[in-house]
Design a protein around this motif. Structure first.
Motif, short mmCIF file in Angstrom:
data_model
loop_
_atom_site.label_atom_id
_atom_site.label_comp_id
_atom_site.label_asym_id
_atom_site.label_seq_id
_atom_site.Cartn_x
_atom_site.Cartn_y
_atom_site.Cartn_z
N ILE A 173 0.80 -1.22 0.00
CA ILE A 173 0.00 0.00 0.00
C ILE A 173 0.84 1.27 0.00
O ILE A 173 0.56 2.20 -0.74
CB ILE A 173 -0.98 0.00 1.20
CG1 ILE A 173 -1.90 -1.21 1.11
CG2 ILE A 173 -1.83 1.26 1.19
CD1 ILE A 173 -2.87 -1.32 2.25
N ARG A 230 -14.51 3.96 -15.56
CA ARG A 230 -15.71 4.70 -15.18
C ARG A 230 -15.60 6.19 -15.45
O ARG A 230 -16.57 6.85 -15.80
CB ARG A 230 -15.93 4.45 -13.68
CG ARG A 230 -17.08 5.11 -13.06
CD ARG A 230 -17.02 4.92 -11.57
NE ARG A 230 -15.68 5.18 -11.09
CZ ARG A 230 -14.93 4.32 -10.40
NH1 ARG A 230 -15.40 3.16 -10.10
NH2 ARG A 230 -13.72 4.63 -10.01
N ARG A 286 -5.85 8.97 -13.26
CA ARG A 286 -4.95 9.62 -12.31
C ARG A 286 -3.79 8.74 -11.95
O ARG A 286 -3.06 9.03 -11.03
CB ARG A 286 -5.73 10.04 -11.07
CG ARG A 286 -6.62 11.22 -11.36
CD ARG A 286 -7.46 11.58 -10.16
NE ARG A 286 -8.48 12.50 -10.55
CZ ARG A 286 -8.42 13.82 -10.32
NH1 ARG A 286 -7.39 14.33 -9.71
NH2 ARG A 286 -9.39 14.61 -10.71
N MET A 323 -4.26 7.65 5.12
CA MET A 323 -3.35 8.25 4.13
C MET A 323 -3.96 8.31 2.72
O MET A 323 -3.25 8.55 1.76
CB MET A 323 -2.04 7.47 4.08
CG MET A 323 -1.26 7.59 5.37
SD MET A 323 0.39 6.90 5.23
CE MET A 323 0.04 5.17 5.25
N LEU A 382 -4.85 5.89 0.92
CA LEU A 382 -4.12 4.92 0.10
C LEU A 382 -4.82 3.58 -0.06
O LEU A 382 -4.35 2.73 -0.80
CB LEU A 382 -2.74 4.67 0.71
CG LEU A 382 -1.74 5.81 0.58
CD1 LEU A 382 -0.54 5.57 1.46
CD2 LEU A 382 -1.31 5.96 -0.87
N ASP A 433 -5.93 15.62 -4.98
CA ASP A 433 -5.56 14.69 -6.05
C ASP A 433 -5.37 13.28 -5.51
O ASP A 433 -5.77 12.30 -6.14
CB ASP A 433 -4.27 15.15 -6.74
CG ASP A 433 -4.55 16.22 -7.78
OD1 ASP A 433 -5.75 16.52 -8.00
OD2 ASP A 433 -3.59 16.77 -8.34
N ASP A 434 -4.74 13.17 -4.31
CA ASP A 434 -4.51 11.85 -3.72
C ASP A 434 -5.84 11.14 -3.47
O ASP A 434 -5.99 9.95 -3.74
CB ASP A 434 -3.77 11.98 -2.37
CG ASP A 434 -2.29 12.24 -2.57
OD1 ASP A 434 -1.82 12.13 -3.72
OD2 ASP A 434 -1.62 12.58 -1.58
N MET A 449 -8.76 11.76 -4.95
CA MET A 449 -9.41 11.44 -6.23
C MET A 449 -8.77 10.23 -6.88
O MET A 449 -9.43 9.37 -7.46
CB MET A 449 -9.34 12.65 -7.19
CG MET A 449 -10.40 13.70 -6.93
SD MET A 449 -12.08 13.05 -6.81
CE MET A 449 -12.33 12.43 -8.47
N TYR A 450 -7.44 10.18 -6.78
CA TYR A 450 -6.70 9.05 -7.37
C TYR A 450 -7.20 7.73 -6.79
O TYR A 450 -7.47 6.78 -7.50
CB TYR A 450 -5.20 9.24 -7.10
CG TYR A 450 -4.36 8.07 -7.49
CD1 TYR A 450 -3.95 7.90 -8.81
CD2 TYR A 450 -3.98 7.11 -6.56
CE1 TYR A 450 -3.19 6.81 -9.18
CE2 TYR A 450 -3.21 6.02 -6.92
CZ TYR A 450 -2.82 5.87 -8.22
OH TYR A 450 -2.07 4.79 -8.59
N MET A 451 -7.34 7.71 -5.44
CA MET A 451 -7.79 6.49 -4.77
C MET A 451 -9.23 6.18 -5.13
O MET A 451 -9.58 5.05 -5.47
CB MET A 451 -7.65 6.67 -3.26
CG MET A 451 -7.91 5.39 -2.49
SD MET A 451 -6.73 4.13 -2.95
CE MET A 451 -7.83 2.80 -3.43
N LEU A 452 -10.08 7.21 -5.09
CA LEU A 452 -11.50 6.99 -5.40
C LEU A 452 -11.67 6.43 -6.80
O LEU A 452 -12.47 5.53 -7.03
CB LEU A 452 -12.28 8.30 -5.26
CG LEU A 452 -12.56 8.77 -3.82
CD1 LEU A 452 -13.12 10.19 -3.82
CD2 LEU A 452 -13.53 7.82 -3.12
N GLU A 453 -10.91 6.94 -7.74
CA GLU A 453 -11.09 6.49 -9.13
C GLU A 453 -10.66 5.05 -9.34
O GLU A 453 -11.00 4.45 -10.35
CB GLU A 453 -10.33 7.42 -10.08
CG GLU A 453 -11.06 8.74 -10.25
CD GLU A 453 -10.52 9.55 -11.40
OE1 GLU A 453 -9.53 9.13 -12.02
OE2 GLU A 453 -11.09 10.61 -11.68
N SER A 454 -9.87 4.53 -8.41
CA SER A 454 -9.45 3.14 -8.60
C SER A 454 -10.45 2.16 -7.97
O SER A 454 -10.31 0.96 -8.10
CB SER A 454 -8.07 2.92 -7.98
OG SER A 454 -8.15 2.96 -6.58
#
Lengths: 337, 111
Positions: free
Chosen positions: A47, A185, A190, B50, B52, B71-72, B74-79
Protein backbone atom coordinates in the motif's frame (compact mmCIF):
# COMPACT_ATOMS: atom_id res chain seq x y z
CA UNK A 1 4.05 -29.48 -3.96
CA UNK A 2 6.68 -29.03 -1.25
CA UNK A 3 6.89 -30.09 2.37
CA UNK A 4 8.48 -27.99 5.07
CA UNK A 5 9.31 -28.73 8.70
CA UNK A 6 10.08 -25.88 11.08
CA UNK A 7 9.78 -24.73 14.68
CA UNK A 8 7.47 -21.74 14.11
CA UNK A 9 5.31 -21.02 11.09
CA UNK A 10 4.73 -17.29 10.86
CA UNK A 11 1.66 -16.40 8.87
CA UNK A 12 2.16 -12.95 7.41
CA UNK A 13 5.35 -11.39 6.04
CA UNK A 14 4.62 -7.84 7.15
CA UNK A 15 6.99 -5.93 9.43
CA UNK A 16 5.74 -7.68 12.57
CA UNK A 17 5.97 -11.14 11.00
CA UNK A 18 9.50 -10.40 9.79
CA UNK A 19 10.63 -9.09 13.17
CA UNK A 20 9.14 -12.20 14.79
CA UNK A 21 11.73 -14.18 12.79
CA UNK A 22 14.45 -12.13 14.49
CA UNK A 23 13.08 -12.59 17.99
CA UNK A 24 12.55 -16.31 17.44
CA UNK A 25 16.02 -16.52 15.91
CA UNK A 26 17.58 -15.11 19.07
CA UNK A 27 16.09 -18.13 20.83
CA UNK A 28 17.45 -20.41 18.08
CA UNK A 29 13.98 -21.23 16.83
CA UNK A 30 13.67 -21.85 13.07
CA UNK A 31 10.97 -19.96 11.19
CA UNK A 32 9.05 -20.43 7.98
CA UNK A 33 7.03 -17.44 6.77
CA UNK A 34 3.91 -17.69 4.59
CA UNK A 35 2.17 -14.78 2.90
CA UNK A 36 -0.62 -14.57 0.35
CA UNK A 37 1.13 -11.68 -1.37
CA UNK A 38 3.94 -12.42 -3.80
CA UNK A 39 6.41 -10.23 -1.91
CA UNK A 40 7.37 -9.59 1.72
CA UNK A 41 6.40 -6.41 3.56
CA UNK A 42 2.62 -6.70 3.87
CA UNK A 43 0.83 -3.36 3.88
CA UNK A 44 4.16 -1.54 3.75
CA UNK A 45 5.04 -3.05 0.39
CA UNK A 46 1.53 -3.33 -0.99
CA UNK A 47 0.00 0.00 0.00
CA UNK A 48 2.57 2.61 0.91
CA UNK A 49 6.18 1.61 0.08
CA UNK A 50 7.19 5.22 -0.63
CA UNK A 51 5.57 6.75 2.44
CA UNK A 52 7.74 7.81 5.38
CA UNK A 53 7.06 6.32 8.82
CA UNK A 54 8.01 8.50 11.79
CA UNK A 55 7.37 6.32 14.84
CA UNK A 56 9.95 3.57 14.51
CA UNK A 57 12.44 3.97 17.38
CA UNK A 58 15.85 5.04 16.13
CA UNK A 59 14.56 6.17 12.76
CA UNK A 60 13.42 9.82 12.72
CA UNK A 61 11.94 8.90 9.35
CA UNK A 62 12.09 5.73 7.30
CA UNK A 63 10.37 4.84 4.05
CA UNK A 64 8.07 1.85 4.46
CA UNK A 65 9.89 0.00 1.69
CA UNK A 66 13.27 0.68 3.31
CA UNK A 67 12.03 -0.60 6.66
CA UNK A 68 11.07 -3.87 4.99
CA UNK A 69 14.51 -4.11 3.38
CA UNK A 70 16.21 -3.44 6.71
CA UNK A 71 14.11 -6.08 8.42
CA UNK A 72 15.07 -8.60 5.73
CA UNK A 73 18.73 -7.74 6.34
CA UNK A 74 18.24 -8.03 10.09
CA UNK A 75 16.72 -11.52 9.89
CA UNK A 76 19.10 -12.87 7.23
CA UNK A 77 21.43 -14.51 9.83
CA UNK A 78 18.56 -16.75 10.87
CA UNK A 79 17.95 -18.07 7.36
CA UNK A 80 14.16 -18.02 7.42
CA UNK A 81 12.38 -19.77 4.59
CA UNK A 82 9.40 -18.28 2.75
CA UNK A 83 6.31 -19.42 0.89
CA UNK A 84 4.98 -16.33 -0.88
CA UNK A 85 1.92 -15.92 -3.08
CA UNK A 86 0.11 -18.71 -1.23
CA UNK A 87 -2.45 -18.53 1.54
CA UNK A 88 -2.68 -21.01 4.41
CA UNK A 89 -5.91 -22.82 3.69
CA UNK A 90 -5.98 -25.98 5.80
CA UNK A 91 -5.13 -26.26 9.48
CA UNK A 92 -4.75 -29.45 11.48
CA UNK A 93 -3.60 -29.97 15.07
CA UNK A 94 -1.76 -33.29 15.41
CA UNK A 95 -1.85 -35.63 18.41
CA UNK A 96 1.63 -34.58 19.58
CA UNK A 97 0.49 -30.93 19.78
CA UNK A 98 2.25 -29.87 16.58
CA UNK A 99 0.48 -28.45 13.54
CA UNK A 100 0.14 -29.34 9.89
CA UNK A 101 -0.72 -26.46 7.57
CA UNK A 102 -1.49 -26.64 3.87
CA UNK A 103 -1.49 -23.67 1.51
CA UNK A 104 -3.71 -22.92 -1.44
CA UNK A 105 -1.02 -24.33 -3.76
CA UNK A 106 -0.60 -27.49 -1.69
CA UNK A 107 2.59 -26.57 0.20
CA UNK A 108 2.62 -28.51 3.47
CA UNK A 109 4.17 -27.03 6.58
CA UNK A 110 4.72 -28.99 9.76
CA UNK A 111 5.48 -26.79 12.78
CA UNK A 112 5.52 -26.82 16.56
CA UNK A 113 4.01 -23.37 16.98
CA UNK A 114 2.15 -20.85 14.83
CA UNK A 115 2.48 -17.09 15.00
CA UNK A 116 -0.30 -15.35 13.13
CA UNK A 117 0.99 -11.97 12.03
CA UNK A 118 -1.57 -11.50 9.34
CA UNK A 119 -2.25 -7.79 9.75
CA UNK A 120 -5.83 -7.17 8.75
CA UNK A 121 -5.94 -10.53 6.98
CA UNK A 122 -4.94 -11.64 3.55
CA UNK A 123 -5.22 -9.12 0.76
CA UNK A 124 -7.81 -10.21 -1.73
CA UNK A 125 -8.95 -8.63 -4.97
CA UNK A 126 -11.61 -5.96 -4.71
CA UNK A 127 -14.46 -7.23 -6.87
CA UNK A 128 -16.91 -5.07 -8.78
CA UNK A 129 -20.61 -5.60 -8.14
CA UNK A 130 -21.37 -7.59 -11.26
CA UNK A 131 -23.98 -10.33 -11.04
CA UNK A 132 -22.71 -13.90 -11.64
CA UNK A 133 -19.09 -12.79 -11.66
CA UNK A 134 -18.17 -15.64 -9.29
CA UNK A 135 -19.48 -18.28 -11.67
CA UNK A 136 -16.73 -17.39 -14.15
CA UNK A 137 -13.88 -17.44 -11.60
CA UNK A 138 -11.43 -20.34 -11.39
CA UNK A 139 -10.14 -20.27 -14.96
CA UNK A 140 -13.52 -19.77 -16.65
CA UNK A 141 -12.89 -16.26 -17.87
CA UNK A 142 -12.75 -13.83 -14.92
CA UNK A 143 -9.30 -13.06 -13.49
CA UNK A 144 -8.56 -10.59 -10.71
CA UNK A 145 -4.83 -10.54 -11.27
CA UNK A 146 -2.44 -11.29 -14.06
CA UNK A 147 -0.19 -14.09 -12.82
CA UNK A 148 1.16 -15.14 -16.22
CA UNK A 149 0.69 -12.75 -19.16
CA UNK A 150 1.21 -15.66 -21.56
CA UNK A 151 -2.13 -17.03 -20.40
CA UNK A 152 -3.73 -14.18 -22.35
CA UNK A 153 -1.76 -14.59 -25.56
CA UNK A 154 -3.99 -14.14 -28.64
CA UNK A 155 -7.07 -13.78 -26.47
CA UNK A 156 -9.72 -11.02 -26.43
CA UNK A 157 -9.55 -9.15 -23.14
CA UNK A 158 -11.61 -6.57 -21.35
CA UNK A 159 -9.70 -4.92 -18.52
CA UNK A 160 -11.61 -2.71 -16.05
CA UNK A 161 -10.15 -0.12 -13.72
CA UNK A 162 -8.61 3.31 -13.59
CA UNK A 163 -5.51 2.84 -11.46
CA UNK A 164 -1.90 2.06 -12.21
CA UNK A 165 -2.44 -1.66 -12.30
CA UNK A 166 -5.16 -1.40 -15.01
CA UNK A 167 -2.99 0.98 -17.05
CA UNK A 168 0.20 -1.07 -16.68
CA UNK A 169 -1.41 -4.35 -17.71
CA UNK A 170 -3.24 -2.71 -20.60
CA UNK A 171 0.12 -1.49 -21.92
CA UNK A 172 1.84 -4.83 -21.38
CA UNK A 173 -0.95 -7.01 -22.76
CA UNK A 174 -1.49 -4.83 -25.84
CA UNK A 175 1.42 -6.74 -27.41
CA UNK A 176 0.35 -10.13 -26.11
CA UNK A 177 -3.42 -10.35 -26.47
CA UNK A 178 -5.44 -10.37 -29.68
CA UNK A 179 -7.66 -7.49 -28.51
CA UNK A 180 -7.53 -5.33 -25.38
CA UNK A 181 -10.42 -3.12 -24.29
CA UNK A 182 -9.88 -0.92 -21.25
CA UNK A 183 -13.09 0.14 -19.52
CA UNK A 184 -12.91 3.03 -17.09
CA UNK A 185 -15.71 4.70 -15.18
CA UNK A 186 -14.22 8.17 -15.48
CA UNK A 187 -12.87 10.26 -18.33
CA UNK A 188 -9.34 10.78 -17.05
CA UNK A 189 -6.73 8.56 -15.47
CA UNK A 190 -4.95 9.62 -12.31
CA UNK A 191 -2.43 6.80 -12.49
CA UNK A 192 1.14 7.58 -13.54
CA UNK A 193 0.93 10.31 -16.23
CA UNK A 194 3.40 8.41 -18.39
CA UNK A 195 1.25 5.25 -18.29
CA UNK A 196 -1.92 7.19 -19.10
CA UNK A 197 -0.14 8.77 -22.08
CA UNK A 198 1.05 5.38 -23.30
CA UNK A 199 -2.49 3.97 -23.13
CA UNK A 200 -3.79 6.98 -25.05
CA UNK A 201 -1.11 6.47 -27.72
CA UNK A 202 -1.93 2.76 -27.99
CA UNK A 203 -5.58 3.70 -28.39
CA UNK A 204 -4.78 6.19 -31.15
CA UNK A 205 -2.60 3.57 -32.86
CA UNK A 206 -5.55 1.17 -32.84
CA UNK A 207 -3.83 -1.33 -30.55
CA UNK A 208 -6.08 -0.76 -27.53
CA UNK A 209 -9.75 0.12 -27.36
CA UNK A 210 -10.55 2.66 -24.69
CA UNK A 211 -14.11 2.85 -23.35
CA UNK A 212 -14.45 5.75 -20.91
CA UNK A 213 -17.37 6.86 -18.72
CA UNK A 214 -18.50 3.24 -18.63
CA UNK A 215 -18.63 0.13 -16.48
CA UNK A 216 -18.75 -3.58 -17.14
CA UNK A 217 -22.23 -4.35 -15.84
CA UNK A 218 -22.91 -7.95 -16.86
CA UNK A 219 -20.97 -11.09 -17.71
CA UNK A 220 -22.41 -13.83 -19.89
CA UNK A 221 -21.50 -17.30 -21.07
CA UNK A 222 -22.40 -20.94 -20.89
CA UNK A 223 -19.89 -22.39 -18.45
CA UNK A 224 -17.10 -20.16 -19.70
CA UNK A 225 -17.19 -16.44 -20.32
CA UNK A 226 -18.24 -15.49 -23.85
CA UNK A 227 -19.13 -11.80 -23.67
CA UNK A 228 -19.61 -8.88 -21.33
CA UNK A 229 -21.99 -5.95 -21.30
CA UNK A 230 -20.37 -2.54 -21.03
CA UNK A 231 -22.79 0.18 -20.01
CA UNK A 232 -22.00 3.84 -20.47
CA UNK A 233 -22.85 6.43 -17.85
CA UNK A 234 -25.63 7.48 -20.27
CA UNK A 235 -27.22 4.04 -19.79
CA UNK A 236 -26.35 2.82 -23.31
CA UNK A 237 -25.30 -0.89 -23.19
CA UNK A 238 -22.86 -2.58 -25.58
CA UNK A 239 -22.12 -6.31 -25.88
CA UNK A 240 -18.46 -7.23 -26.37
CA UNK A 241 -17.23 -10.75 -27.14
CA UNK A 242 -14.34 -11.73 -24.85
CA UNK A 243 -12.21 -14.62 -23.72
CA UNK A 244 -11.27 -12.95 -20.45
CA UNK A 245 -12.50 -10.18 -18.18
CA UNK A 246 -9.85 -8.72 -15.85
CA UNK A 247 -11.23 -6.31 -13.21
CA UNK A 248 -8.27 -4.54 -11.56
CA UNK A 249 -9.60 -2.52 -8.64
CA UNK A 250 -6.85 -3.15 -6.12
CA UNK A 251 -6.83 -5.32 -3.04
CA UNK A 252 -8.81 -5.32 0.16
CA UNK A 253 -7.92 -7.21 3.37
CA UNK A 254 -10.01 -10.15 4.59
CA UNK A 255 -9.56 -12.29 7.70
CA UNK A 256 -9.86 -15.42 5.55
CA UNK A 257 -9.69 -19.05 6.75
CA UNK A 258 -7.98 -18.08 10.04
CA UNK A 259 -11.47 -17.16 11.18
CA UNK A 260 -12.39 -20.86 11.09
CA UNK A 261 -9.57 -22.28 13.20
CA UNK A 262 -11.45 -22.26 16.47
CA UNK A 263 -9.73 -19.10 17.64
CA UNK A 264 -11.59 -16.68 19.82
CA UNK A 265 -12.45 -13.74 17.57
CA UNK A 266 -13.70 -10.31 18.55
CA UNK A 267 -14.45 -7.52 16.07
CA UNK A 268 -12.67 -9.40 13.27
CA UNK A 269 -9.48 -9.76 15.35
CA UNK A 270 -7.98 -12.64 17.35
CA UNK A 271 -8.22 -12.35 21.13
CA UNK A 272 -4.89 -12.88 22.90
CA UNK A 273 -3.37 -13.03 26.38
CA UNK A 274 -0.92 -10.15 26.68
CA UNK A 275 1.38 -12.33 28.79
CA UNK A 276 2.78 -13.87 25.62
CA UNK A 277 0.21 -13.06 22.91
CA UNK A 278 -1.09 -16.62 22.96
CA UNK A 279 -4.56 -17.38 21.70
CA UNK A 280 -7.12 -19.74 23.20
CA UNK A 281 -5.52 -22.59 21.17
CA UNK A 282 -2.25 -23.71 22.82
CA UNK A 283 0.69 -23.24 20.44
CA UNK A 284 -1.00 -20.56 18.35
CA UNK A 285 -0.01 -16.96 18.92
CA UNK A 286 -1.29 -13.79 17.24
CA UNK A 287 0.72 -10.57 16.97
CA UNK A 288 0.33 -7.23 15.26
CA UNK A 289 -2.81 -5.75 13.76
CA UNK A 290 -4.63 -9.09 13.67
CA UNK A 291 -4.93 -9.41 17.46
CA UNK A 292 -7.01 -7.59 20.02
CA UNK A 293 -6.71 -7.03 23.77
CA UNK A 294 -7.61 -4.23 26.15
CA UNK A 295 -5.58 -1.17 25.23
CA UNK A 296 -4.52 -2.51 21.83
CA UNK A 297 -2.72 0.02 19.64
CA UNK A 298 -2.33 -0.86 15.98
CA UNK A 299 1.22 0.38 15.63
CA UNK A 300 4.20 -1.36 14.08
CA UNK A 301 6.27 -0.73 17.18
CA UNK A 302 3.64 -2.40 19.38
CA UNK A 303 3.74 -5.37 17.01
CA UNK A 304 7.52 -5.56 17.49
CA UNK A 305 7.05 -5.72 21.26
CA UNK A 306 4.40 -8.40 20.84
CA UNK A 307 6.78 -10.40 18.63
CA UNK A 308 9.43 -10.43 21.38
CA UNK A 309 7.00 -11.74 24.01
CA UNK A 310 5.44 -14.17 21.54
CA UNK A 311 8.88 -15.72 20.86
CA UNK A 312 9.37 -16.33 24.60
CA UNK A 313 5.93 -17.91 24.79
CA UNK A 314 6.56 -20.07 21.73
CA UNK A 315 9.91 -21.19 23.17
CA UNK A 316 8.22 -22.28 26.41
CA UNK A 317 5.51 -24.07 24.42
CA UNK A 318 8.05 -25.92 22.29
CA UNK A 319 10.50 -26.63 25.14
CA UNK A 320 8.37 -26.76 28.30
CA UNK A 321 11.18 -28.35 30.30
CA UNK A 322 13.98 -25.98 29.31
CA UNK A 323 14.72 -22.86 31.29
CA UNK A 324 15.28 -19.76 29.19
CA UNK A 325 17.60 -16.99 30.39
CA UNK A 326 17.24 -13.63 28.65
CA UNK A 327 20.46 -12.52 26.96
CA UNK A 328 21.05 -9.08 25.49
CA UNK A 329 22.27 -8.85 21.90
CA UNK A 330 24.84 -6.25 23.04
CA UNK A 331 26.46 -8.97 25.16
CA UNK A 332 26.31 -11.94 22.86
CA UNK A 333 25.80 -10.39 19.43
CA UNK A 334 23.33 -11.94 17.06
CA UNK A 335 23.55 -15.72 17.10
CA UNK A 336 22.92 -17.70 13.94
CA UNK A 337 20.96 -20.86 13.61
CA UNK B 1 -23.94 26.11 14.51
CA UNK B 2 -21.34 28.79 15.13
CA UNK B 3 -17.93 28.59 13.49
CA UNK B 4 -16.22 28.23 16.87
CA UNK B 5 -18.40 25.34 18.05
CA UNK B 6 -16.46 22.74 20.00
CA UNK B 7 -18.53 19.86 18.70
CA UNK B 8 -20.64 19.00 15.70
CA UNK B 9 -23.29 16.49 14.88
CA UNK B 10 -22.82 14.21 11.89
CA UNK B 11 -25.18 11.46 10.85
CA UNK B 12 -24.52 8.01 9.44
CA UNK B 13 -27.34 6.51 7.40
CA UNK B 14 -27.38 2.80 8.24
CA UNK B 15 -30.44 2.06 6.10
CA UNK B 16 -32.64 4.34 3.98
CA UNK B 17 -34.14 6.87 6.36
CA UNK B 18 -32.36 5.45 9.44
CA UNK B 19 -29.76 7.91 10.61
CA UNK B 20 -27.52 7.59 13.66
CA UNK B 21 -26.21 10.75 15.23
CA UNK B 22 -22.56 11.05 16.16
CA UNK B 23 -21.31 13.96 18.23
CA UNK B 24 -17.72 14.77 17.31
CA UNK B 25 -15.24 17.24 18.84
CA UNK B 26 -13.90 19.88 16.48
CA UNK B 27 -10.72 20.69 18.38
CA UNK B 28 -8.87 17.38 18.15
CA UNK B 29 -7.97 17.32 14.47
CA UNK B 30 -9.90 14.10 13.94
CA UNK B 31 -11.09 12.83 10.60
CA UNK B 32 -14.58 11.56 9.92
CA UNK B 33 -13.09 8.09 9.54
CA UNK B 34 -11.61 8.23 13.05
CA UNK B 35 -14.87 9.47 14.53
CA UNK B 36 -16.93 6.76 12.85
CA UNK B 37 -14.41 4.10 13.86
CA UNK B 38 -14.52 5.31 17.46
CA UNK B 39 -18.32 5.10 17.27
CA UNK B 40 -18.14 1.41 16.44
CA UNK B 41 -18.63 1.52 12.69
CA UNK B 42 -16.98 -1.29 10.79
CA UNK B 43 -14.38 0.66 8.85
CA UNK B 44 -11.09 -1.04 8.06
CA UNK B 45 -9.12 2.14 7.26
CA UNK B 46 -6.20 -0.12 6.42
CA UNK B 47 -3.76 2.66 5.61
CA UNK B 48 -4.55 4.60 8.76
CA UNK B 49 -5.80 7.70 6.99
CA UNK B 50 -3.35 8.25 4.13
CA UNK B 51 -5.90 8.04 1.30
CA UNK B 52 -4.12 4.92 0.10
CA UNK B 53 -6.49 2.00 0.61
CA UNK B 54 -10.04 3.17 -0.09
CA UNK B 55 -11.46 1.13 2.81
CA UNK B 56 -13.15 4.15 4.43
CA UNK B 57 -15.20 5.05 1.36
CA UNK B 58 -18.43 6.95 2.15
CA UNK B 59 -21.13 8.63 0.13
CA UNK B 60 -22.14 12.11 1.26
CA UNK B 61 -25.95 12.23 1.23
CA UNK B 62 -26.71 15.68 2.63
CA UNK B 63 -25.37 18.56 4.65
CA UNK B 64 -22.86 21.34 4.16
CA UNK B 65 -20.64 21.48 1.11
CA UNK B 66 -17.20 20.03 1.64
CA UNK B 67 -13.77 21.05 0.42
CA UNK B 68 -12.88 19.61 -2.97
CA UNK B 69 -11.05 16.27 -2.72
CA UNK B 70 -7.28 16.39 -3.13
CA UNK B 71 -5.56 14.69 -6.05
CA UNK B 72 -4.51 11.85 -3.72
CA UNK B 73 -8.11 11.30 -2.66
CA UNK B 74 -9.41 11.44 -6.23
CA UNK B 75 -6.70 9.05 -7.37
CA UNK B 76 -7.79 6.49 -4.77
CA UNK B 77 -11.50 6.99 -5.40
CA UNK B 78 -11.09 6.49 -9.13
CA UNK B 79 -9.45 3.14 -8.60
CA UNK B 80 -12.46 1.79 -6.65
CA UNK B 81 -15.04 -0.38 -8.43
CA UNK B 82 -17.96 1.84 -7.49
CA UNK B 83 -17.93 5.60 -7.36
CA UNK B 84 -20.79 8.04 -7.10
CA UNK B 85 -20.71 11.79 -7.63
CA UNK B 86 -20.81 12.13 -3.84
CA UNK B 87 -18.09 9.58 -3.03
CA UNK B 88 -15.43 10.61 -0.52
CA UNK B 89 -12.77 8.99 1.63
CA UNK B 90 -13.84 9.67 5.19
CA UNK B 91 -10.20 9.77 6.32
CA UNK B 92 -9.76 12.92 4.25
CA UNK B 93 -12.69 14.80 5.80
CA UNK B 94 -11.55 16.82 8.82
CA UNK B 95 -14.05 17.43 11.62
CA UNK B 96 -14.54 21.20 11.74
CA UNK B 97 -17.48 23.36 12.93
CA UNK B 98 -18.70 23.79 9.35
CA UNK B 99 -19.29 20.03 9.09
CA UNK B 100 -22.34 20.18 11.37
CA UNK B 101 -25.31 18.30 9.90
CA UNK B 102 -23.33 16.18 7.46
CA UNK B 103 -25.04 12.93 6.47
CA UNK B 104 -23.03 10.03 5.04
CA UNK B 105 -23.42 6.35 4.38
CA UNK B 106 -20.69 3.73 4.37
CA UNK B 107 -20.02 2.28 0.94
CA UNK B 108 -19.67 -1.51 0.73
CA UNK B 109 -16.16 -2.78 0.02
CA UNK B 110 -17.08 -5.39 -2.57
CA UNK B 111 -19.60 -3.39 -4.52
Amino acid sequence: MSSISTDICIIGAGPVGLFAVFEAGLLKLRCHVVDALPQVGGQLSEIYPKKPIYDIPGFPSVLAGDLVQNLMEQIAPFHPTFTLGERVEKFEKLDDGSFQLTTTDGTEIHCKAIAIAGGLGSFEPRKPAVESLESFEGGKGVYYMVRDPEHFRDKRLVIAGGGDSALDWTIFLADVAKEVTLVHRGTTFRGAADSAEKVKNLHEAGKVRLVLSSNVTHVHGNGTLSHVTITGNNGEPEQVSVDAFVPLFGLTPKLGPIGEWGLEIEDNAVKVDTLDYSTNVPGIFAIGDINTYPGKLKLILCGFHEAALMAQGAYKHIYPDKKYVLKYTTVNGVPTL
Amino acid sequence: MSLDATEVRVYVEDAPGQRTEIVAPTDMGLSLMEVMKASGYDIQATCGGMALCGTCHVEVLAGPSLQEPSDDEMYMLESLPVLTDASRLSCQIRITPRLDGLVVRLMPQDA
